[in-house]
Design an enzyme around this catalytic site. Structure first.
Site, PDB file in Angstrom:
ATOM      1  N   LEU A 108      45.125  28.182  45.342  1.00  0.00           N
ATOM      2  CA  LEU A 108      45.378  27.822  44.368  1.00  0.00           C
ATOM      3  C   LEU A 108      46.021  28.542  43.148  1.00  0.00           C
ATOM      4  O   LEU A 108      45.374  26.933  42.476  1.00  0.00           O
ATOM      5  CB  LEU A 108      47.015  28.291  44.560  1.00  0.00           C
ATOM      6  CG  LEU A 108      47.334  28.459  46.404  1.00  0.00           C
ATOM      7  CD1 LEU A 108      48.773  27.975  46.670  1.00  0.00           C
ATOM      8  CD2 LEU A 108      46.777  29.992  46.680  1.00  0.00           C
ATOM      9  N   GLY A 116      47.340  33.581  39.154  1.00  0.00           N
ATOM     10  CA  GLY A 116      47.116  34.920  40.200  1.00  0.00           C
ATOM     11  C   GLY A 116      47.993  34.588  41.335  1.00  0.00           C
ATOM     12  O   GLY A 116      48.245  35.454  41.088  1.00  0.00           O
ATOM     13  N   HIS A 117      47.999  34.485  41.864  1.00  0.00           N
ATOM     14  CA  HIS A 117      48.171  33.415  43.371  1.00  0.00           C
ATOM     15  C   HIS A 117      49.901  33.416  43.143  1.00  0.00           C
ATOM     16  O   HIS A 117      50.818  34.022  43.692  1.00  0.00           O
ATOM     17  CB  HIS A 117      47.697  32.408  44.717  1.00  0.00           C
ATOM     18  CG  HIS A 117      45.928  32.072  44.521  1.00  0.00           C
ATOM     19  ND1 HIS A 117      45.551  31.665  44.045  1.00  0.00           N
ATOM     20  CD2 HIS A 117      45.547  33.420  45.808  1.00  0.00           C
ATOM     21  CE1 HIS A 117      44.234  31.964  45.121  1.00  0.00           C
ATOM     22  NE2 HIS A 117      44.367  32.780  45.636  1.00  0.00           N
ATOM     23  N   GLY A 159      47.095  41.027  44.867  1.00  0.00           N
ATOM     24  CA  GLY A 159      46.817  41.638  43.015  1.00  0.00           C
ATOM     25  C   GLY A 159      46.105  42.973  43.497  1.00  0.00           C
ATOM     26  O   GLY A 159      44.830  43.218  43.833  1.00  0.00           O
ATOM     27  N   ASP A 194      41.834  42.523  42.902  1.00  0.00           N
ATOM     28  CA  ASP A 194      40.473  42.934  44.385  1.00  0.00           C
ATOM     29  C   ASP A 194      40.995  44.601  44.444  1.00  0.00           C
ATOM     30  O   ASP A 194      42.078  44.639  45.645  1.00  0.00           O
ATOM     31  CB  ASP A 194      41.165  42.167  45.482  1.00  0.00           C
ATOM     32  CG  ASP A 194      40.754  40.747  45.364  1.00  0.00           C
ATOM     33  OD1 ASP A 194      39.517  40.233  45.161  1.00  0.00           O
ATOM     34  OD2 ASP A 194      41.161  39.791  44.870  1.00  0.00           O
ATOM     35  N   VAL A 214      46.126  38.693  36.640  1.00  0.00           N
ATOM     36  CA  VAL A 214      46.263  37.363  35.587  1.00  0.00           C
ATOM     37  C   VAL A 214      45.003  37.282  35.356  1.00  0.00           C
ATOM     38  O   VAL A 214      43.939  36.406  35.939  1.00  0.00           O
ATOM     39  CB  VAL A 214      47.390  35.871  36.442  1.00  0.00           C
ATOM     40  CG1 VAL A 214      47.232  35.368  35.155  1.00  0.00           C
ATOM     41  CG2 VAL A 214      48.110  36.410  37.129  1.00  0.00           C
ATOM     42  N   LEU A 239      41.176  35.057  36.476  1.00  0.00           N
ATOM     43  CA  LEU A 239      41.334  34.292  37.191  1.00  0.00           C
ATOM     44  C   LEU A 239      41.104  34.221  38.653  1.00  0.00           C
ATOM     45  O   LEU A 239      41.564  35.187  39.533  1.00  0.00           O
ATOM     46  CB  LEU A 239      42.710  33.117  37.908  1.00  0.00           C
ATOM     47  CG  LEU A 239      43.443  32.906  36.462  1.00  0.00           C
ATOM     48  CD1 LEU A 239      44.967  32.449  37.040  1.00  0.00           C
ATOM     49  CD2 LEU A 239      42.946  32.500  35.304  1.00  0.00           C
ATOM     50  N   SER A 240      40.495  33.097  39.423  1.00  0.00           N
ATOM     51  CA  SER A 240      39.623  33.357  40.676  1.00  0.00           C
ATOM     52  C   SER A 240      39.053  31.951  41.231  1.00  0.00           C
ATOM     53  O   SER A 240      38.947  31.151  40.221  1.00  0.00           O
ATOM     54  CB  SER A 240      38.292  34.055  40.457  1.00  0.00           C
ATOM     55  OG  SER A 240      37.213  34.043  41.462  1.00  0.00           O
ATOM     56  N   SER A 241      39.156  31.828  42.598  1.00  0.00           N
ATOM     57  CA  SER A 241      38.979  30.395  43.060  1.00  0.00           C
ATOM     58  C   SER A 241      37.048  30.056  43.169  1.00  0.00           C
ATOM     59  O   SER A 241      37.275  29.169  42.823  1.00  0.00           O
ATOM     60  CB  SER A 241      39.328  30.551  44.521  1.00  0.00           C
ATOM     61  OG  SER A 241      40.585  31.031  44.535  1.00  0.00           O
TER      62      SER A 241
HETATM   63  P1  AMP Z   1      42.492  35.275  47.811  1.00  0.00           P
HETATM   64  O1  AMP Z   1      42.973  33.693  47.551  1.00  0.00           O
HETATM   65  O2  AMP Z   1      41.427  35.272  46.420  1.00  0.00           O
HETATM   66  O3  AMP Z   1      41.949  35.812  48.871  1.00  0.00           O
HETATM   67  O4  AMP Z   1      43.235  35.957  46.577  1.00  0.00           O
HETATM   68  C1  AMP Z   1      44.787  35.928  47.554  1.00  0.00           C
HETATM   69  C2  AMP Z   1      45.549  36.981  46.607  1.00  0.00           C
HETATM   70  O5  AMP Z   1      45.549  36.776  45.034  1.00  0.00           O
HETATM   71  C3  AMP Z   1      44.768  38.099  47.123  1.00  0.00           C
HETATM   72  O6  AMP Z   1      46.111  39.771  47.259  1.00  0.00           O
HETATM   73  C4  AMP Z   1      44.043  38.525  45.344  1.00  0.00           C
HETATM   74  O7  AMP Z   1      43.885  39.735  45.121  1.00  0.00           O
HETATM   75  C5  AMP Z   1      44.921  37.518  44.536  1.00  0.00           C
HETATM   76  N1  AMP Z   1      44.671  37.781  43.251  1.00  0.00           N
HETATM   77  C6  AMP Z   1      43.562  36.529  43.248  1.00  0.00           C
HETATM   78  N2  AMP Z   1      43.370  36.253  42.020  1.00  0.00           N
HETATM   79  C7  AMP Z   1      44.657  36.465  41.233  1.00  0.00           C
HETATM   80  C8  AMP Z   1      44.374  37.152  39.388  1.00  0.00           C
HETATM   81  N3  AMP Z   1      43.680  36.685  38.665  1.00  0.00           N
HETATM   82  N4  AMP Z   1      45.426  37.837  39.815  1.00  0.00           N
HETATM   83  C9  AMP Z   1      46.215  38.471  40.404  1.00  0.00           C
HETATM   84  N5  AMP Z   1      45.943  37.843  41.875  1.00  0.00           N
HETATM   85  C10 AMP Z   1      45.084  37.872  42.032  1.00  0.00           C
END
Ligand code: AMP
Length: 285
Positions: free
Chosen positions: A31, A34-35, A145, A148, A174, A182-184
């Site tokens: 996390l 963004g999450h 978010g 995506d 975010v 932000l991205s994992s």
């Molecule tokens: P994930 O863990 O990548 O599947 O993301 C889980 C949720 O967090 C999804 O709805 C994503 O769109 C959202 N998310 C991921 N990165 C961001 C970000 N930088 N800003 C806002 N939401 C995000």
């Protein structure tokens, strides 16, 4: 904070909440802010908050990064506990997809362009797991978010088509100070790739400025994004898109007056594939 790892445990937690409102935040863990913004919004708007942490194998293609997808459950739980989350659902693969599992949920059209064209089984993995999470958690609201964008469009379609009784809430992307979303997956980037990665955001800004100045030729708008990305030696562009925000169909020629637009892209830095987008006007989906 409760931690549910089995189907029985998440059902029991949901049962306890009865008629209270429930906000659901599905994630794959590792996390970041963004999450956490999704979690905070869910916390504000609901009596109860359930966050799911599940790296869903069905949404990864055979050549994608499932086995090396970053994980840190202990840190994730600490972050979620600080946000006053009520329940974390962190199931095993065996719990979600037992040996005799047979069912897939498929949205047929809005899944086809953009990410769907490059990742053919991705969205059926997403819609299948999200259906299961909706059934288990019966949320009042589910938080996703804008990062995506196609996922949002696909899930909105699924919720309409299958009559899920819930509201999809979309939260803004975010970003780091330099604009990188932000991205994992950002943790895969080398220092040099990380320094180059804000090019995605810069190209979106260039398109946004042209749009604000009245440019409506979709080829010109795509070319403006591509120009900036092409100038980055470490970047390999997968696609750039200027599409209808609801259907995700690529605009050709001039965008008609009154239409919104989704600018989006996927770019490889080495093996790492980054996506980003901007929706104009915001919330136009
Ligand atoms: P994930 O863990 O990548 O599947 O993301 C889980 C949720 O967090 C999804 O709805 C994503 O769109 C959202 N998310 C991921 N990165 C961001 C970000 N930088 N800003 C806002 N939401 C995000």
């Amino acid at each position: 904070m409760k931690i549910a790892q089995t189907i029985d445990a998440i059902r029991a937690a949901r049962e306890e909440y009865g008629l209270e409102s429930v906000g659901l935040v599905p994630t794959m863990g590792y996390l970041h802010e963004g999450h956490l913004e999704l979690v905070r919004r869910a916390r504000k708007e609901n009596d109860r908050v359930i966050v799911t942490i599940y790296v869903n194998p069905k949404q990864f293609g055979p050549s994608e990064d499932l086995s090396r997808y970053p994980r840190d459950m202990e840190h994730d739980l600490e972050l979620l506990s600080n946000e006053n989350v009520d329940t974390v659902f962190a199931p095993s693969d065996e719990a979600m997809y037992p040996a005799d599992y047979q069912t897939t949920v498929i949205v047929t059209q809005v899944t086809q362009p953009l990410e769907g064209a490059r990742r053919p089984t991705h969205f059926e993995g997403v819609t299948t797991v999200v259906t299961k999470l909706f059934n288990l958690c019966r949320p009042t609201r589910a938080y996703f978010g804008q990062k995506d964008a196609q996922q949002v469009a696909v899930l909105r379609q699924m919720v309409r088509d299958l009559n899920f009784n819930l509201e999809i809430v979309v939260c803004p992307t975010v970003r780091e100070k330099d604009g990188l979303a932000l991205s994992s997956r950002n943790k895969y980037l080398t220092a040099e790739q990380r320094a180059a990665a804000p090019a995605l955001h810069q190209s979106l800004r260039a398109a946004t400025v042209l749009w604000a100045q009245g440019e409506r030729n979709s080829d010109t708008l795509r070319a403006a994004m591509l120009d900036i990305l092409s100038a980055v030696p470490s970047a390999r562009v997968d696609y750039v898109s200027a599409a209808n925000p609801t259907t995700l169909q690529e605009y050709s020629d001039t965008v008609a007056a009154g239409q919104g637009i989704l600018f989006s892209m996927a770019v490889f830095f080495g093996q790492t594939r980054l996506i980003d987008n901007v929706l104009l006007p915001p919330g136009a989906e």
